[in-house]
Design an enzyme around this catalytic site. Structure first.
Site, PDB file in Angstrom:
ATOM      1  CD  GLU A 121      -2.175   1.754   2.842  1.00  0.00           C
ATOM      2  OE1 GLU A 121      -2.628   2.537   2.925  1.00  0.00           O
ATOM      3  OE2 GLU A 121      -2.141   0.635   3.548  1.00  0.00           O
TER       4      GLU A 121
ATOM      5  CG  ASP B 146      -0.052   7.278  -1.242  1.00  0.00           C
ATOM      6  OD1 ASP B 146      -1.079   7.359  -1.382  1.00  0.00           O
ATOM      7  OD2 ASP B 146       0.907   7.812  -0.954  1.00  0.00           O
TER       8      ASP B 146
ATOM      9  CG  ASP C  33      -6.270   1.465   3.268  1.00  0.00           C
ATOM     10  OD1 ASP C  33      -5.787   2.794   2.857  1.00  0.00           O
ATOM     11  OD2 ASP C  33      -6.310   1.254   4.300  1.00  0.00           O
TER      12      ASP C  33
ATOM     13  CD  GLU D  88      -3.439   4.131  -1.922  1.00  0.00           C
ATOM     14  OE1 GLU D  88      -3.518   5.400  -2.092  1.00  0.00           O
ATOM     15  OE2 GLU D  88      -2.895   3.849  -0.961  1.00  0.00           O
TER      16      GLU D  88
END
Length: 216
Positions: free
Chosen positions: A45, A49, A117, A120
């Site tokens: 994650e 991101d 989450d 990502e």
């Protein structure tokens, strides 16, 4: 649903087949199940991101003639947990995520922003399994299909209401499709306001928003 079925369904929904299934398995596993498998999605994650921020920043820089503040606002809408959660819900493979009971609500749905989450972490898994271009191809498709999720307000209706009260005329939009995006313009007297989006609807909404901001 057994583990292999989960992997096959996720791959089918996102349109990408992993060479190393371990990346995907890690990406869809929540830390509430770490005791059982020894890994979870959080590190992916973190990477995903950054990949998402880079893609959206590049897209807006190349296609939107706006100042830094305006670009930041649009980017925050495109990468928000609310938007990413709705994307996962539309892709319809929530049951494939490996999570503990504490992560699901009374109806069995995953709580809070965890779906965003996971989006990502899946991006990072694709990146590690292939390259940045494969991730960008996936994101172009995602934002083109789900561009309407980014616009929370109906700016076209608001602009129409304003113009009917002040000029008794309806706004007219001129929208064209380019290779990677839609471009829409709306003219008010001598001024032309422009919007760029991943769908016709999104481009027209952004053009209307820019027109309203100039009128207020």
């Amino acid at each position: 649903m057994i583990l292999n079925e989960k992997i096959i369904k996720v791959e089918s929904k996102i349109g990408y087949t992993f060479n190393n299934k371990c990346y995907l398995l890690e990406a869809i596993t929540h830390k509430s199940c770490t005791v059982d498998c020894g890994y979870d999605y959080e590190r992916l994650e973190f990477l995903g991101d950054a990949v998402l921020q880079l893609y959206v920043s590049q897209f807006l820089y190349r296609n939107e003639n706006l100042d830094q503040g305006q670009l930041t606002v649009i980017r925050s809408q495109m990468v928000s947990r609310k938007t990413l959660t709705k994307v996962i819900e539309r892709l319809d493979f929530e049951e494939c995520f490996i999570v503990g009971k504490s992560v699901r609500d009374e109806e069995g749905k995953i709580k809070g922003s965890f779906l965003g989450d996971f989006f990502e972490s899946i991006l990072a898994a694709i990146y590690l399994d292939s390259d940045l271009q494969k991730v960008y191809k996936f994101l172009r498709k995602i934002y083109k299909i789900n561009g309407d999720l980014i616009i929370d307000e109906d700016y076209k209706s608001k602009l129409q209401e304003i113009l009917l009260k002040t000029t008794k005329k309806l706004p007219k939009y001129d929208t064209i499709q380019n290779d990677e995006y839609y471009e829409s313009t709306v003219q008010l007297n001598e001024d032309v306001f422009r919007g760029i989006g991943n769908s016709k609807k999104e481009a027209e909404q952004i053009a209307a928003k820019n027109a309203i901001e100039a009128l207020i």
